[in-house]
Structures are given as structure tokens and as C-alpha cells.
Scaffold this active site. Structure first.
Site, mmCIF file in Angstrom:
data_model
loop_
_atom_site.group_PDB
_atom_site.id
_atom_site.type_symbol
_atom_site.label_atom_id
_atom_site.label_comp_id
_atom_site.label_asym_id
_atom_site.label_seq_id
_atom_site.Cartn_x
_atom_site.Cartn_y
_atom_site.Cartn_z
ATOM 1 C CB CYS A 177 -0.937 -0.006 1.199
ATOM 2 S SG CYS A 177 -0.101 -0.079 2.794
ATOM 3 C CG HIS A 416 -4.440 0.853 4.191
ATOM 4 N ND1 HIS A 416 -3.848 -0.067 3.344
ATOM 5 C CD2 HIS A 416 -5.393 1.503 3.464
ATOM 6 C CE1 HIS A 416 -4.427 0.004 2.147
ATOM 7 N NE2 HIS A 416 -5.361 0.961 2.199
#
Length: 1059
Positions: A177, A416
Site C-alpha cells: 500500500c 494503511h
């Protein structure tokens, strides 16, 4: 073309003359030689040259054309001459002791004030590295070679002929990510995207498809084209496969930092671009900084450090590609910029000075993520931080947000990453790996920003970039400035409520002995000094203001939410209001469609006023020249809480109209409150002007006294008026101030008669209206004595419509009946008394419909607390009155306090006091009513106990199971612990094998016997499932779990019929 003279034979003559002049000057040791000035030295050199003028003029001279006279001749001549010992310590290479600006320059290279630095010595090592030394320390050195011209950078999506799409998402191939979000943010920078698509010639010859080889630039270009052409999410394997080539210590499949990956990716792209040149290793650092990546992201920081010990000034230029902002002491992005470019005092051991040999330690490592929310705007103005020429300072330097990287997570070790990018239409999209969705600008500004990319806004520039006279490089004209900042998301910034403080002075720096840092821009055609802007933040559409704010000039001050509020001058249209009294007003969510003006002023900050607690349904008048559109107000009767300041209205006659002042003019409480508090108030969800200049009509004849004195006066008057009168009209007395009466707007009543006892004093303060009542005698201790003390004749007692089942339900009292002489007072054992009611107060515009003994709090304090879990005491820590008093006494109290069974008032001439205590001719009726109520109350209590026993709470003490048998006659025949539903589900057969169907065995009622057979040793411990001992123990467990105690015996049906 400029020409240069090549001296052939006379070079030795000139050299000899110079050596003789300098040598004679240095060998002379007399006082007269030491006292020679610079002019004498120049004259001696001129005399020696004139003596050989004849030989020089007769020598042969050859001419040749050169492109630049300065580079071909002067630089070569400077490299040939060496200063042995100058006569004047301040003179170097024949220059006098004055610099270019006319200031005296000392021997240490700065002027008398120590503010500027002199040119470097020609024999300095840095002079040989940079063949173009500059005498101005504020000017950047010029590189020898420019690898990629700045003019080739195309800013904005519309500068390219290509039609740009939103772009697809990127698939997460395993903790990637950080890679996907960084690539999405970079590919949505217009300048970088335009440069990548322009590398078509290099892209055709590059072998990027081969594993382990090829340049990273072509991989980025192909990834960009893949996101623009595909309809579904792409896999960035071209970048992912070169992770080791980008950074050696990054491991595939491991979580990494997005900013760290960004730095290594940009450096890898720079190395790939430099490898296109053969001698890239021999290029100096200034040339390497002219790559396309350096032209897009790069800039220079100019730092000026002054040593407090030796007063030495050091000016340095540091190249940067991103700005690391400290947000620990900042609440917004502007505050972070202020802290980054402000002066600071370096403590001991904080800087390595050339004379003091001290070191600088600027940054400290923090092991946790900064969970702090900062606010930012989609456009920022960096004009005040840019070190530019005076001609360039007039042009705004505005940058707009193009993309950002966000981090979701509470720690820096896990979380994230997502990205937000802009498109050519100006809209923003959120890229969460393979998911792409649009996002509004408001949500963008409230996002958890970690790395922010801003690009120069050409729409704010005054002239096109190609026509600018000064060649500005990097961040002042055609580059993006990435600004990383770790933030944490929070609620949206609220609007600022309250007065706005005036802006500070024009100069934001106050510390003289500190470090100053500014963004430096390279000048190509000008060599004049650059200045550091110190103005405040200005609007992006206007040039920055220069100097201090002029008197009467329209200025602007930013608010917390970015909305700029203007402060007009004294001669503006709002001349009815003083500027010193203009304040911000609170904005209601109901009036978002109304254009309101928020007027700041140089007043001191004040707390917002208390909300208006006595609002009626009449529209208040606006006492300000500002036009305010008010919606239809909604009636919200409220009462004040604490009378901080009070004024007496006890002796004032009630007004026929509660909305009309004694002066004959209508006014509202909100107007009065607005004029006395901090200048703003909210009335019925609409904005009212509450400035101090608003004219509010207040009765000046009122005498302000202390609130405590008013309370004692009201208590004294209430005590004097306790005797009964012959003619009394029933009314309702306000006891706790929480039940206002709904009264129409046009209602007007006459003043009370002289025979009517005065109502409690009404104190009107800034917080609202207070009515003070008097509490009767101290509550007596409850015991089992007589329930009622009867005095005199019975009176009509207006009570609310209540039932014995729900004593708290009330309604409007019934129609009044004529009162009879001889009032009867009743004093119950709990201390509450029913007094004769008084005429309602009409001067304050409200009434109350509650009785003195009908307080909700008092009723709650008397209730039982069974069913709330474990056995607890009352709210005040004592046992409930229902538990410590006899049941008949409690019923008698409720009968006397809440009326008859039907909920209506007790008929005239009869008062129910107990089942055996009466003092009226209608005693039989009273006894019948009392006994009926007593029996009904007993039945209700028994039903409540049965419900508690059925629906008892387990409190974690007993395991509950569902029982299929009903409680009644066949309750003893039920099997203990047996649950037919659980047994049915446990023995269900889903396969339909057999003769009679899939579920035939469950319809013959055989599973009950099976359960008893399996659990005969589990439940048959006391001689059988239905034995008396087992049933007694089960009943005892249910009784103890319900809180203990013993229920009264329920009367039989015959007893009920007899009664």
C-alpha cells in the site's frame, strides 16, 4: 561582437611593473609607507606602467573574437595574479575598502554591522570549483551546465495535448500500500506526468522489460500509461520488481514507509537520468541538481546564522526536494510554515561555529506517531517566505494542492496508506489500492495528511512564465514543492465564534539573535540582493500588502475555517456601528442559506454569551443597521439556571402585555441579553446582531439589588400571606422552575386583586427569569403514626389527572369550582403539605401546571428500586419509603395526594385520608373509595411481584433456560431443565430417509421420554422430578434471585366481593 586584446611581448613588462610595485610596497618598513592609502598604491602602479607606455604602444597587438569578454579574458587574468601582501587589509585585487553597495567592508569579510558577507578570496578552494564566484552572498551560484532547461517543464494538466483520465487503481500484491499510494500521488502531479509522457524517444530505445536492468524512468512512464489506458486496476510489477534497485534494504512483502520510498524512488530516477550522459560522474553538484526531477521538486533553503560570541554571520544554501514541517506546536499548515521559517535561538552546543567550534543538533527522534490534526487549505501562499528580488516580490507565489498521501493507523509500525489525486477537471479522487472513488474538497481538507504535493498555480501569476525578466529556478516559478507533514484526522474545523483579534505587525520576527531560513530562488539575469518577505498571509487572489496597515484601510484577517472576514473602515456603509465594537456572531445551522456579514474588530476576546433561556414566539427587533433575515421562530420555552446578576421586579406592577416594556415599546429578552453580554446571542435558530451599539430599551427605574436579598424578601412575604382568605381562586404554584406553561402570544391578564396573596418574587437577570418559592416545614421522620392531620373545613384542591397505577402521569387540571369558606390543610407524614394555591403571576408571561407535592424528583426518591439488578438502596443511600412503611399507609398517602380512582379531583366536602379516618358527613363514600383503592393497589402490587418472579433478572447467579410448559396447573408435571426447542433442534434429521418422511419421529412426542431417560440422574436428586423438596428449592432460588423479602398474602375472591 566583443573583442579582447591579446598582449604578446608586453606581458612580461606589465608583470615586472606589478611585481616591482608590490614588492617595493611590501619591503618598505617606514611609517610613511605604512600610512599609504589605496589611492597612493594605485598611483605608484600607474607611474610604473606609464614609464613603459612607449614600449607598450609600439608593440604588436593582435585581436580575436570571443563570445564573452568576462569569461575569456578577465577570468584568465585573475587566475594569473596572486596577491602577495596588500597595503590595505581591506583591499583585495586592487579594490578599495568599499563593496558594491557602498558599505564599508572589514577584513573579516562583513561590514561594520556584521550583516553582510564579503566576496570569497580568489585563492579559496570553492573558487576553483565554481568559475563564477558571486560577490553577493544572497545570490545562488550559477551551474556550469543545465541538463534540463526549466522552460521545458509544463505545469498543469492543460499544458499537454493529451486528454488525461482519472486513472485506475493499483492492486496490492502484499503489503504494497505504501508503494501504490506513493505512485498514485506522483503520477497525479501534472508537471511530472507531462514530463514522463514526453520521454517517447527514450522510451522506444529502453530495455525496461528485461528483469534487473533498464531505467526506472521508463518503468514509471509505462505505469502511467497503463493507469490511463486500462479500465480495471493494474499491477505495478515494473516498479515492484525493481524494489531492490530502488533501495537495497527494502524487502519484498514487508511494510515500509511511504516517505522513505518516495525519497529513494526520486533518487533512482535522478540516477537513471544522469546515466544518459557519458561523464555524469565528473559533474559537480550544481549541475546534477538541474535534472528534470530537480527542476520539478527541488529548491534551496537560505540560512543565515549569526554567532552571538564573535558576531560572525554565516549564510548557506541547502538544496531540498521536500520540506519537513514540525507540527508539534502548530495547529495549521500556515503555523507550521511560520515555525519552519522563523528565527530561532540556538542554545549551547547547538551550532558549530567557525570560531567557537560548536555543533548543531536540530532534530530529535520520537518513537511514536504524531496523532495531531492540523488544518490546511487547498491553496497556500509562500510569498512571504521566498527570497526574491524586489521586482519579483510583487508577483504572488501561490501553490495549489494536487495530491497527497495519507496514513491510517495509530502507530508508525503498522497501518494503511491511501492517496488522493486531482484531475484536469479540478475534482479529487481517493485511491485506496484498487478502489477509486471521488471525494469532496471538504473531505480532502479533513483528511489525515502525511505527504502533501503542491504545484505552482499559474492562474495567480501576473505574467506568463516565459516572459519573466528574471530567470527564476525551481520553486519560484515552475516547480512543485512537496511538503510532507504527519497529521491525524479529526472532526471538521468549526467556525470561529467570538471576536477576531487584529493581525500583528508587518514584521513577524522579533528575536534578533536567531536563525532565519528562507526559500532561495536562482537569478540568472540580475545580481541585485534578495530580500526576505515578512508580510502576513494574504488572499491568493490579491498581491501581498507591503508595510504596516494604514488607518482606515480595508484589511483582511483569516479565520480558522479559511473564510476571510472583512473589517470595513470608519467611512463604510455601516457607519452606524463603531469599528471597535464589531464582533463575530455565532452562525446557526438553520441559517446556512442566509448571507451574513461577520465583522471583526480590535476588541479583546470575550467568552460567548449564555443562550437565551426565555424565548417567546414573537420576532425580536434588530437594533443594528445590519439587515438580518429571521425565519419564523419556534416556541421553545426555557428557564434560566443560575441568577448571576439579578434585578428586583417585586414592587413593579405587572404589565398588561408580557412582551411590552414599561416605556411602551416591545422588546425581547434576547435583545436585552444581547446588549448586556459579550455581544452576540442565538434566538430561535436565527442570527441576531448583538453589538454593543445596538439600542435596547430597558427600564431605567429598576433598582438593582442583590439576589439573596430578593430571596429573603420573597420568603418573608410568603410567610405573612399564609392565612386563609374567604375567596380564593385556585392556581398553580411554580416550585422547581422546570415546567413552564404554554401561553399564547396575545394573552393578557388583569393585575391580581388586592385580596389575592402575592406570588413569589420573580427575579429577572441576564440568564433569564427566576421565581423563588418557600419550602414548608422541615420534613418529619416517617413512622407508623396517624397519616393525616385535619384542620377546618374541606377545600377544593386542584390536582392533576393521575392514577394509582401511574402516579406521574398528569394533565391539565379540571374546571375550577367555587371555593367554600374554611380551608382544610392536610399535612402528611412525609413532610409535604398541600397549601392553598395562589393567583398565577402574569407579569412574567408564563405559568406552571405542577403542584408543590407533584415534584418528579420527590416521587422518584420514594419509589422502590427492585428490578435494577442487585438489591440497592434509594438514590440518597437510604431504604425506600415503600419498603420501610406499611402498605396501607403508603396507599393512604397516595389516595390523599393524587385524587380519586377515576383521576378527577376529589368532590367538594370530602377528603380521603385513610381507610378508618374521616371527618365529613360523606364518610361512607370516602371509606368505599379508600378501601377500593387499597384493594386495587394490593392487586397491582401482587401482579407486579408475579411479573418480577416470571421476568426476574438472572444477575449472573442462575442459568436460564427456556421452558415449553406453561406456568399453571400443569407446572408441577413439567420436567426440570427440559427445553423442547433445544431438544427438537438437537435431534433433527435432515436427510429424508425412511418411510414416514424426514421429521416423522418428532411428531409422536417421543423426545420427552428420551430426555428424561438421559437426564434422570441429573434432575432426579430429591426423590423424583416433581417432588416437594425439589419444588421448594426451586421456588426459594427464584425468590432470592428476585431480591428477597416476602410478598403479602393475596386476598381471596370472597374477601374482595365483601369489600
Amino acid at each position: 561582437m566583443p573583442v579582447s586584446m591579446a598582449v604578446c611581448e608586453t606581458a612580461n613588462v606589465v608583470n615586472a611593473a606589478l611585481r616591482e610595485s608590490l614588492g617595493g610596497n611590501s619591503s618598505a618598513g617606514s611609517s610613511t609607507d605604512q600610512a599609504k592609502s589605496g589611492e597612493d598604491t594605485n598611483g605608484s602602479l600607474q607611474n610604473h606602467i606609464v614609464a613603459n607606455a612607449k614600449r607598450i604602444l609600439m608593440a604588436k597587438i593582435e585581436y580575436e573574437e570571443v563570445p564573452n569578454y568576462h569569461e575569456s579574458v578577465l577570468e584568465n587574468l585573475k587566475s594569473k595574479y596572486i596577491v602577495i601582501k596588500p597595503g590595505n587589509p581591506g583591499a583585495i585585487n586592487g579594490f578599495s575598502g568599499k563593496n558594491n553597495t557602498g558599505k564599508l567592508v572589514g577584513a573579516n569579510g562583513h561590514d561594520n554591522n556584521g550583516a553582510r558577507k564579503q566576496a570569497e578570496h580568489p585563492n579559496n578552494q570553492s573558487h576553483h570549483n565554481h568559475p563564477h564566484p558571486t560577490s553577493n552572498p544572497n545570490e545562488l551560484p550559477k551551474p556550469k551546465r543545465v541538463l534540463y532547461p526549466r522552460e521545458n517543464i509544463r505545469i498543469g494538466w492543460k499544458q499537454s495535448e493529451r486528454k488525461w483520465q482519472v486513472g485506475t487503481g493499483m492492486i496490492n500484491v502484499g503489503n504494497t500500500c505504501y508503494l501504490n499510494s506513493t505512485l498514485q500521488a506522483l503520477l497525479h502531479i501534472p508537471a511530472l506526468a507531462n514530463w514522463l509522457v514526453s520521454e517517447q524517444a527514450h522510451l522506444a530505445d529502453c530495455n525496461v522489460a528485461e528483469p534487473g536492468s533498464g531505467c526506472i524512468i521508463c518503468a514509471m512512464a509505462k505505469t502511467l500509461l497503463a493507469t490511463q489506458s486500462n479500465q480495471s486496476a493494474v499491477r505495478p510489477f515494473l516498479i515492484y520488481s525493481k524494489l531492490k534497485q530502488i533501495c537495497k534494504h527494502m524487502v519484498v512483502g514487508r511494510q515500509e514507509d511511504a516517505h522513505e520510498f518516495l525519497r529513494f524512488l526520486v533518487e533512482a530516477m535522478e540516477r537513471a537520468y544522469l546515466m544518459r550522459f557519458r561523464n555524469y560522474k565528473e559533474l559537480d553538484q550544481l549541475v546534477k541538481e538541474t535534472t528534470p526531477l530537480g527542476q520539478i521538486f527541488g529548491g534551496y533553503l537560505r540560512s543565515e546564522v549569526r554567532c552571538l560570541s564573535c558576531n560572525h554571520v554565516s549564510i548557506t544554501f541547502q538544496h531540498f526536494q521536500d520540506l519537513l514541517l514540525d507540527i508539534r506546536k502548530a495547529d495549521s499548515l500556515e503555523d507550521a510554515f511560520e515555525g519552519h521559517f522563523s528565527r530561532e535561538r540556538l542554545e549551547d552546543m547547538g551550532y558549530k561555529c567557525e570560531g567557537c567550534k560548536k555543533k548543531l543538533k536540530r532534530f530529535s527522534m520520537i518513537g511514536n506517531k504524531l496523532t495531531k490534526q492540523i488544518s490546511f487549505k487547498p491553496r497556500i501562499d509562500l510569498s512571504k517566505y521566498a527570497a526574491r528580488s524586489p521586482a519579483a516580490q510583487a508577483q504572488p507565489l501561490t501553490y495549489r494542492l494536487v495530491s497527497m498521501v495519507t496514513h491510517l493507523g495509530a502507530s508508525q509500525h503498522c497501518g494503511h496508506y491511501t492517496a488522493i489525486g486531482s484531475t484536469d477537471t479540478g475534482s479529487f479522487y481517493n485511491f485506496d489500492d484498487s478502489y477509486v472513488r471521488p471525494i469532496t474538497m471538504q473531505n480532502v481538507c479533513n483528511t489525515n495528511a502525511y505527504i502533501m504535493f503542491f504545484e505552482l498555480d499559474l492562474s495567480q501569476a501576473a505574467s506568463p512564465p516565459a516572459n519573466r525578466p528574471n530567470g527564476v529556478r525551481l520553486t519560484n516559478g515552475h516547480s512543485t514543492t512537496p511538503v510532507p507533514a504527519a497529521t491525524v484526522s479529526s472532526p471538521s474545523p468549526t467556525r470561529f465564534i467570538g471576536p477576531q483579534l487584529p493581525p500583528g505587525g508587518a514584521n513577524g520576527y522579533t528575536n534578533g539573535n536567531a536563525q532565519k531560513t528562507a526559500i532561495q530562488f536562482k537569478q540568472q539575469n540580475q545580481q541585485n540582493g534578495l530580500q526576505l518577505g515578512t508580510g502576513k498571509f494574504q488572499d491568493t487572489a490579491k498581491p501581498p500588502l507591503v508595510g504596516a496597515y494604514a488607518k482606515g484601510e480595508a484589511t483582511s484577517a483569516p479565520t480558522a475555517n479559511g473564510n476571510k472576514s472583512s473589517s470595513p473602515s470608519s467611512n463604510s456603509s455601516s457607519n452606524h456601528k463603531s469599528i471597535n465594537q464589531q464582533q463575530y456572531l455565532p452562525i446557526s445551522s438553520d441559517d446556512e442559506d442566509i448571507d451574513d456579514e461577520m465583522k471583526p474588530g480590535p476588541t479583546t476576546a470575550q467568552l460567548p454569551s449564555m443562550p437565551n433561556m426565555t424565548e417567546d414566539n414573537t420576532e425580536p427587533k434588530a437594533k443594528s443597521p445590519v439587515k438580518i433575515h429571521l425565519k419564523t421562530p419556534v416556541k421553545t420555552p426555557l428557564k434560566s439556571l443560575v441568577p448571576y446578576e439579578s434585578a428586583s421586579e417585586e414592587e413593579e406592577a405587572p404589565l398588561p402585555n408580557p412582551r411590552q416594556s414599561p416605556g411602551g415599546e416591545d422588546f425581547s429578552e434576547s435583545d436585552q441579553e444581547s446588549g448586556q453580554t459579550n455581544g452576540h446571542s442565538k434566538t430561535n435558530g436565527s442570527l441576531t446582531n448583538g453589538s454593543a451599539s445596538s439600542s435596547v430599551h430597558v427600564n431605567n427605574s429598576k433598582q438593582k439589588t442583590d439576589a439573596i436579598d430578593e430571596i429573603f424578601k420573597s420568603l418573608k412575604k410568603s410567610a405573612d400571606s399564609e392565612e386563609d382568605d374567604d375567596e380564593e381562586e385556585p392556581s398553580i404554584q411554580l416550585t422547581n422552575g422546570w415546567h413552564p406553561q404554554k401561553q399564547s402570544q396575545s394573552q393578557s391578564k388583569a393585575p391580581p386583586s388586592p385580596k389575592t396573596p402575592p406570588s413569589p418574587a420573580v427575579i429577572k437577570s441576564k440568564t433569564g427569569i427566576w421565581k423563588v418559592t418557600r419550602k414548608d416545614e422541615v420534613d418529619a421522620i416517617d413512622d407508623d403514626d396517624d397519616a393525616v392531620v385535619v384542620e377546618g373545613a374541606p377545600v377544593k384542591i386542584p390536582t392533576p389527572n393521575k392514577t394509582h397505577r401511574n402516579p406521574f402521569s398528569s394533565s391539565k387540571p379540571s374546571t375550577d369550582s367555587p371555593a367554600t369558606p374554611g380551608a382544610k390543610r392536610q399535612k402528611l407524614l412525609n413532610g409535604s403539605a398541600l397549601k392553598s394555591h395562589q393567583q398565577p403571576r402574569v407579569g412574567n408571561g408564563y405559568q406552571s401546571n405542577v403542584t408543590s407535592n407533584g415534584s418528579t424528583v420527590n416521587e422518584l426518591l420514594k419509589q422502590s428500586y427492585r428490578g435494577y439488578g442487585a438489591s440497592v438502596l434509594s438514590w440518597n443511600g437510604k431504604p425506600a419509603e415503600l419498603e420501610k412503611e406499611p402498605f396501607e399507609l403508603v396507599c393512604a398517602k397516595r389516595i390523599a395526594g393524587h385524587g380519586s380512582v377515576e383521576g378527577s379531583d376529589i368532590v367538594e366536602g370530602s377528603v380521603a385520608v385513610d381507610a378508618a379516618v374521616t371527618s365529613s358527613s360523606n364518610s361512607n363514600d370516602v371509606v368505599v373509595i379508600a378501601v377500593a383503592l387499597l384493594v386495587d393497589a394490593r392487586e397491582q402490587r401482587q401482579r407486579d411481584l408475579d411479573d418480577d418472579e416470571e421476568n426476574e433478572m438472572d444477575r449472573g447467579r442462575q442459568r436460564k433456560v427456556k421452558s415449553g410448559s406453561a406456568k399453571g396447573n400443569n407446572a408441577s408435571n413439567s420436567t426440570p431443565g427440559y427445553n423442547p426447542f433445544q431438544e427438537y433442534e438437537g435431534q433433527k434429521r435432515w436427510n429424508k430417509n425412511g418411510g414416514g418422511g424426514g421429521f416423522s419421529r418428532f411428531y409422536n412426542q417421543n423426545y420427552r421420554q428420551n430426555f428424561q431417560q438421559r437426564n434422570k440422574f441429573k434432575f432426579n436428586r430429591f426423590g423424583g422430578a416433581g417432588s416437594a423438596k425439589f419444588q421448594q428449592q426451586r421456588a426459594l432460588q427464584r425468590h432470592l434471585s428476585a431480591g428477597g423479602g416476602f410478598s403479602r398474602r393475596q386476598p381471596s375472591a370472597q374477601q374482595q366481593q365483601q369489600t
